[in-house]
Design a protein around this motif. Structure first.
Motif, PDB file in Angstrom:
ATOM      1  N   ALA A   1      -2.940 -71.455  27.646  1.00 45.68           N
ATOM      2  CA  ALA A   1      -2.117 -70.465  28.339  1.00 45.68           C
ATOM      3  C   ALA A   1      -0.689 -70.980  28.529  1.00 45.68           C
ATOM      4  N   VAL A   2      -0.542 -72.285  28.694  1.00 45.73           N
ATOM      5  CA  VAL A   2       0.777 -72.879  28.921  1.00 45.73           C
ATOM      6  C   VAL A   2       1.541 -73.079  27.611  1.00 45.73           C
ATOM      7  N   ILE A   3       0.861 -73.549  26.572  1.00 44.88           N
ATOM      8  CA  ILE A   3       1.564 -73.946  25.347  1.00 44.88           C
ATOM      9  C   ILE A   3       1.386 -72.958  24.192  1.00 44.88           C
ATOM     10  N   ALA A   4       0.745 -71.827  24.434  1.00 46.22           N
ATOM     11  CA  ALA A   4       0.396 -70.913  23.336  1.00 46.22           C
ATOM     12  C   ALA A   4       1.615 -70.471  22.523  1.00 46.22           C
ATOM     13  N   ARG A   5       2.668 -69.988  23.176  1.00 40.88           N
ATOM     14  CA  ARG A   5       3.808 -69.450  22.432  1.00 40.88           C
ATOM     15  C   ARG A   5       4.506 -70.506  21.573  1.00 40.88           C
ATOM     16  N   PRO A   6       4.905 -71.651  22.156  1.00 41.27           N
ATOM     17  CA  PRO A   6       5.527 -72.655  21.282  1.00 41.27           C
ATOM     18  C   PRO A   6       4.564 -73.214  20.241  1.00 41.27           C
TER      19      PRO A   6
ATOM     20  N   PRO B   1      13.848 -67.603  21.759  1.00 44.44           N
ATOM     21  CA  PRO B   1      13.216 -67.627  23.070  1.00 44.44           C
ATOM     22  C   PRO B   1      12.097 -68.660  23.157  1.00 44.44           C
ATOM     23  N   LEU B   2      11.371 -68.858  22.031  1.00 40.92           N
ATOM     24  CA  LEU B   2      10.299 -69.832  22.035  1.00 40.92           C
ATOM     25  C   LEU B   2      10.833 -71.239  22.250  1.00 40.92           C
ATOM     26  N   ALA B   3      11.947 -71.528  21.601  1.00 47.45           N
ATOM     27  CA  ALA B   3      12.542 -72.853  21.753  1.00 47.45           C
ATOM     28  C   ALA B   3      13.134 -73.039  23.142  1.00 47.45           C
ATOM     29  N   ALA B   4      13.672 -71.943  23.674  1.00 49.16           N
ATOM     30  CA  ALA B   4      14.292 -72.022  24.995  1.00 49.16           C
ATOM     31  C   ALA B   4      13.268 -72.187  26.093  1.00 49.16           C
TER      32      ALA B   4
ATOM     33  N   ASP C   1       5.726 -72.145  11.510  1.00 52.13           N
ATOM     34  CA  ASP C   1       6.892 -72.691  10.802  1.00 52.13           C
ATOM     35  C   ASP C   1       7.360 -73.954  11.516  1.00 52.13           C
ATOM     36  N   PRO C   2       6.671 -75.075  11.297  1.00 49.96           N
ATOM     37  CA  PRO C   2       6.997 -76.296  12.042  1.00 49.96           C
ATOM     38  C   PRO C   2       8.414 -76.807  11.791  1.00 49.96           C
ATOM     39  N   ALA C   3       8.936 -76.644  10.585  1.00 51.07           N
ATOM     40  CA  ALA C   3      10.277 -77.145  10.281  1.00 51.07           C
ATOM     41  C   ALA C   3      11.331 -76.413  11.107  1.00 51.07           C
ATOM     42  N   VAL C   4      11.240 -75.090  11.127  1.00 54.57           N
ATOM     43  CA  VAL C   4      12.192 -74.299  11.916  1.00 54.57           C
ATOM     44  C   VAL C   4      11.995 -74.561  13.402  1.00 54.57           C
ATOM     45  N   ALA C   5      10.740 -74.662  13.837  1.00 52.10           N
ATOM     46  CA  ALA C   5      10.465 -74.919  15.245  1.00 52.10           C
ATOM     47  C   ALA C   5      11.079 -76.238  15.693  1.00 52.10           C
TER      48      ALA C   5
ATOM     49  N   VAL D   1      11.769 -77.305  19.550  1.00 48.98           N
ATOM     50  CA  VAL D   1      10.391 -77.262  20.020  1.00 48.98           C
ATOM     51  C   VAL D   1       9.743 -78.626  19.762  1.00 48.98           C
ATOM     52  N   PRO D   2       9.069 -79.218  20.744  1.00 45.23           N
ATOM     53  CA  PRO D   2       8.448 -80.548  20.564  1.00 45.23           C
ATOM     54  C   PRO D   2       7.200 -80.456  19.688  1.00 45.23           C
ATOM     55  N   VAL D   3       7.423 -80.330  18.386  1.00 46.74           N
ATOM     56  CA  VAL D   3       6.328 -80.092  17.446  1.00 46.74           C
ATOM     57  C   VAL D   3       5.296 -81.219  17.472  1.00 46.74           C
ATOM     58  N   ARG D   4       5.770 -82.460  17.468  1.00 47.69           N
ATOM     59  CA  ARG D   4       4.847 -83.603  17.441  1.00 47.69           C
ATOM     60  C   ARG D   4       3.987 -83.644  18.700  1.00 47.69           C
ATOM     61  N   ALA D   5       4.601 -83.462  19.852  1.00 48.17           N
ATOM     62  CA  ALA D   5       3.851 -83.485  21.112  1.00 48.17           C
ATOM     63  C   ALA D   5       2.846 -82.340  21.165  1.00 48.17           C
ATOM     64  N   LEU D   6       3.254 -81.167  20.695  1.00 44.57           N
ATOM     65  CA  LEU D   6       2.336 -80.027  20.666  1.00 44.57           C
ATOM     66  C   LEU D   6       1.158 -80.301  19.733  1.00 44.57           C
ATOM     67  N   GLY D   7       1.445 -80.973  18.607  1.00 44.09           N
ATOM     68  CA  GLY D   7       0.379 -81.304  17.670  1.00 44.09           C
ATOM     69  C   GLY D   7      -0.649 -82.240  18.286  1.00 44.09           C
ATOM     70  N   VAL D   8      -0.178 -83.225  19.029  1.00 44.53           N
ATOM     71  CA  VAL D   8      -1.093 -84.163  19.689  1.00 44.53           C
ATOM     72  C   VAL D   8      -1.895 -83.444  20.772  1.00 44.53           C
ATOM     73  N   ALA D   9      -1.215 -82.601  21.568  1.00 41.21           N
ATOM     74  CA  ALA D   9      -1.910 -81.844  22.608  1.00 41.21           C
ATOM     75  C   ALA D   9      -2.975 -80.945  22.001  1.00 41.21           C
TER      76      ALA D   9
END
Length: 293
Positions: free
Chosen positions: A153-158, A286-289, A165-169, A174-182
């Motif tokens: 519920a907290v991290i769904a959008r990012p 908005p997702l990045a913000a 699109d991880p490169a654009v994110a 957007v903390p792509v690596r941290a989201l991947g680990v989570a």
């Protein structure tokens, strides 16, 4: 010989069946919600590997007399963290996953051979035993499910943005690596529960197959999650009913029903373009913000 049980309604009212229904429903909820991300992020192999990585944890727990759930959780989460930290790109992640899987499998064989007196428990880890879920396990499953649902519920959008699109994110902050680990840790918790329902060898039935079927019907992440949860829940509930009717292991029915649903969706949607990668995402700014939700 398969025989019809006339008292199957009474069987469904027993304590062990009630535990199976509650525990299986929690697993189906977590697995259904995670399924879209597993397929879209190309983590199907990681999900399968985590189940096998958890195998030495389970057999090691059996060997020393510790709770199986604890052993599974320690090895699944530990393996998930290693995969997430060592594999940033898909190719790196596959190599890290395969290497960790190979070591864990060897360790599992060692522990299983040492725990020969508990061969039935080892078989349960491989194929699951939905009917053996205890009250203590229900509390653990409840905690894991709340954690998975709450974190998503907290991290769904990012996480959706980073998955599509991880490169654009990453370029957008957007903390792509941290989201991947989570994500991989949440997947490890889901796998820990699912292994005890359908076993290491049948894990795909709840974690991947419902989402794969849902992706044939819609590309919207929210709808995919809802449909995947519905398919997983239906497979568990109907699987338990059929198991009570003919006194056979519910894992077989749960797996078969999920696979049949997937095959049916393939037949019904055979003229459509697969929807796995064509996921509509809102404006990434908005997702990045607001990376937290």
């Amino acid at each position: 010989m398969v025989t019809f049980q006339e008292n199957w309604l009474q069987v469904l009212q027993t304590t062990f069946m009630q535990h199976a229904l509650i525990g299986g429903s929690m697993v189906a909820l977590a697995a259904g919600l995670m399924g879209w991300f597993v397929v879209t992020r190309q983590n199907a192999f990681a999900a399968h590997a985590l189940a096998h990585i958890g195998f030495p944890g389970a057999t090691g727990a059996i060997l020393v007399g510790a709770p199986v759930t604890l052993g599974l959780a320690v090895f699944c989460v530990g393996g998930g963290l290693l995969i997430g930290l060592l594999g940033k790109r898909v190719a790196d992640r596959e190599v890290a996953t395969g290497t960790i899987l190979a070591f864990a499998t060897g360790l599992g064989v060692l522990f299983a051979s040492l725990a020969t007196a508990n061969a039935s428990s080892t078989t349960t880890v491989l194929f699951g035993n939905l009917l053996a879920i205890s009250t203590d396990q229900l509390w653990v499953f409840g905690g894991f499910t709340l954690l998975v649902v709450g974190a998503l519920a907290v991290i769904a959008r990012p996480l959706v943005f980073a998955s599509v699109d991880p490169a654009v994110a990453e370029a957008r902050g957007v903390p792509v690596r941290a989201l991947g680990v989570a994500f991989i840790v949440l997947l490890a918790l889901t796998v820990t529960m699912a292994v005890q329902v359908v076993g290491t060898l049948l894990l795909f039935a709840l974690v991947v197959t419902p989402a794969a079927a849902a992706l044939r019907m819609t590309a919207r992440p929210g709808m995919v999650a809802a449909l995947a949860v519905a398919i997983a829940l239906g497979s568990v509930w109907l699987g338990l009913v059929l198991s009570a009717m003919v006194n056979l292991p519910p894992s077989f029915f749960v797996t078969t029903l999920a696979v049949l649903t997937w095959v049916l969706t393939l037949l019904v949607t055979r003229d459509r373009t697969p929807r796995g990668a064509a996921v509509p995402v809102a404006d990434p700014a908005p997702l990045a913000a607001h990376p937290a939700g």
